[in-house]
Design an enzyme around this catalytic site. Structure first.
Site, PDB file in Angstrom:
ATOM      1  N   SER A 132     -50.347  -5.123 118.228  1.00  0.00           N
ATOM      2  CA  SER A 132     -51.520  -5.256 117.714  1.00  0.00           C
ATOM      3  C   SER A 132     -52.674  -4.393 118.179  1.00  0.00           C
ATOM      4  O   SER A 132     -52.403  -3.095 118.149  1.00  0.00           O
ATOM      5  CB  SER A 132     -51.965  -6.722 117.475  1.00  0.00           C
ATOM      6  OG  SER A 132     -53.143  -7.182 116.733  1.00  0.00           O
ATOM      7  N   ASP A 286     -45.731  -8.358 107.815  1.00  0.00           N
ATOM      8  CA  ASP A 286     -46.939  -8.273 108.399  1.00  0.00           C
ATOM      9  C   ASP A 286     -48.182  -7.601 107.335  1.00  0.00           C
ATOM     10  O   ASP A 286     -47.857  -6.922 106.553  1.00  0.00           O
ATOM     11  CB  ASP A 286     -47.167  -7.079 109.577  1.00  0.00           C
ATOM     12  CG  ASP A 286     -48.518  -7.294 110.458  1.00  0.00           C
ATOM     13  OD1 ASP A 286     -49.344  -7.735 109.981  1.00  0.00           O
ATOM     14  OD2 ASP A 286     -48.449  -6.866 111.723  1.00  0.00           O
ATOM     15  N   HIS A 318     -47.435 -10.951 111.413  1.00  0.00           N
ATOM     16  CA  HIS A 318     -48.042 -10.450 112.335  1.00  0.00           C
ATOM     17  C   HIS A 318     -47.462 -10.796 113.709  1.00  0.00           C
ATOM     18  O   HIS A 318     -47.369 -10.320 114.705  1.00  0.00           O
ATOM     19  CB  HIS A 318     -49.409 -10.341 112.368  1.00  0.00           C
ATOM     20  CG  HIS A 318     -50.065  -9.595 113.393  1.00  0.00           C
ATOM     21  ND1 HIS A 318     -49.967  -8.099 113.296  1.00  0.00           N
ATOM     22  CD2 HIS A 318     -50.829  -9.652 114.236  1.00  0.00           C
ATOM     23  CE1 HIS A 318     -50.529  -7.414 114.354  1.00  0.00           C
ATOM     24  NE2 HIS A 318     -51.372  -8.432 114.994  1.00  0.00           N
TER      25      HIS A 318
END
Length: 343
Positions: A132, A286, A318
């Site tokens: 991320s 995601d 995600h």
């Protein structure tokens, strides 16, 4: 360097940020695992993600795990704004009210580089691994400090925050700042309603359509969808200072490896500057760091030694990139990183 609890603080002194603003006493919190070898070349840098502190991500560092401290010296630098490194919650008093500086990934990675060189004498990094916001930092390492980096693994991340991703974050920001505790550009007290609203918005983006359709939350012991939302997302962000969250949202939204003097906003040139082996691992489902972004980037990594796109086949959206308690996704990451490190 001062030591506090189970992590250390690197005092970078007064740092001139990309914006030109001076940040006095800019402290970087970090934790290390394993032993630095004599050649100082067994280094893995593992930056933290949005709202995370090293406590939240260090589970990935385990003997025989994805990041193995028996083979590597693993350093987790806490991203500015997370409440351990310099953040509004611990450093705002150095600035006028509402004037806390905007800190970019370029600023963060520059201080991380100083930590490695000044404290440990490290000049070569075997791997920068990030999920991320951590993945965006890995990309910045590869582009801006190509002389040091052998490999980067970008897990559910991208070279810049896409317009679609920015719009998602605008929704998150709007939910948080709708709380009446937000006044004159900052929070004056904890926004209880804002935390909950932010969590409810985030829940729809962090996990996939299939996750909710197939009620995968039941695998974690939740009795109903409302039970899952109330016990996880309603409280997830309340553990962090709200002004810290805003600071990190700004960093995320303005993330772009090319937004610096070296590349002048030319993303293609920034991607071509990366000389490391590159592994891009988007989450197949995601919603905001979408696989198509990495697919568009990989062909532009013309200077990379190798560049591999390997989506994570998961319905966890995600979260597939940080699969605590998701054995299949964790095994996929472990196998992928093991093969990548063998290159």
């Amino acid at each position: 360097m001062t030591v506090d609890k189970d992590y250390a603080l690197f005092d970078a002194g007064t740092v001139t940020l990309q914006s030109g603003q001076a940040f006095p006493g800019m402290a970087l919190a970090y934790k290390t695992f394993g032993t630095l070898n004599a050649r100082k070349d067994n280094v893995i840098v593992y930056p933290t993600s949005f709202s995370a502190q090293h406590y939240d991500t260090e589970w990935l560092v385990a003997p025989g795990g994805v990041l193995d401290p028996e083979r590597y010296f693993v350093i987790i630098p806490n991203l500015f704004g997370n409440g351990l490194s310099a953040s509004p919650s611990n450093a705002a008093a150095r600035f006028a009210p509402g004037a806390y500086p905007c800190v970019t990934y370029h600023d963060a990675v520059a201080v991380q580089r100083r930590l490695l060189q000044e404290v440990f004498g490290i000049e070569k990094i075997a791997l920068v691994y990030g999920w991320s916001m951590g993945g965006m930092q890995a990309y910045h390492w590869g582009a801006c400090h190509a002389d040091m980096v052998e490999r980067i693994a970008v897990v559910c991340g991208s070279a810049r925050c896409s317009p679609f991703n920015q719009v998602f974050l605008e929704g998150v920001r709007a939910a948080l700042t709708a709380d009446p505790a937000f006044k004159d550009g900052r929070f004056t007290e904890a926004p209880r309603a804002g935390y909950r609203a932010m969590g409810r918005v985030y829940a729809g983006w962090a996990l996939s359509h299939a996750f909710y359709r197939d009620e995968l939350w039941r695998q974690s012991g939740f009795a109903s969808l409302e039970d899952f939302l109330a016990k996880t997302w309603d409280v997830n962000f309340s553990r962090r200072d709200a002004n810290d969250l805003l600071a990190q949202l700004w960093t995320w939204q303005n993330g772009d490896i090319s937004r610096c003097d070296a590349f002048g906003g030319d993303l293609d040139r920034a991607l071509a500057a990366i000389r490391a082996h590159v592994l891009l691992m988007p989450g197949q489902t995601d919603a905001y760091f979408q696989a198509q972004d990495n697919a568009a980037e990989i062909g532009k990594l013309t200077g990379a030694r190798t560049a591999t796109l390997r989506p994570i086949p998961s319905d966890y959206g995600h979260r597939a990139g940080n699969p605590h308690n998701i054995p299949a996704d964790c095994a996929f990451l472990a196998q992928a990183i093991s093969a990548f490190m063998a290159q």
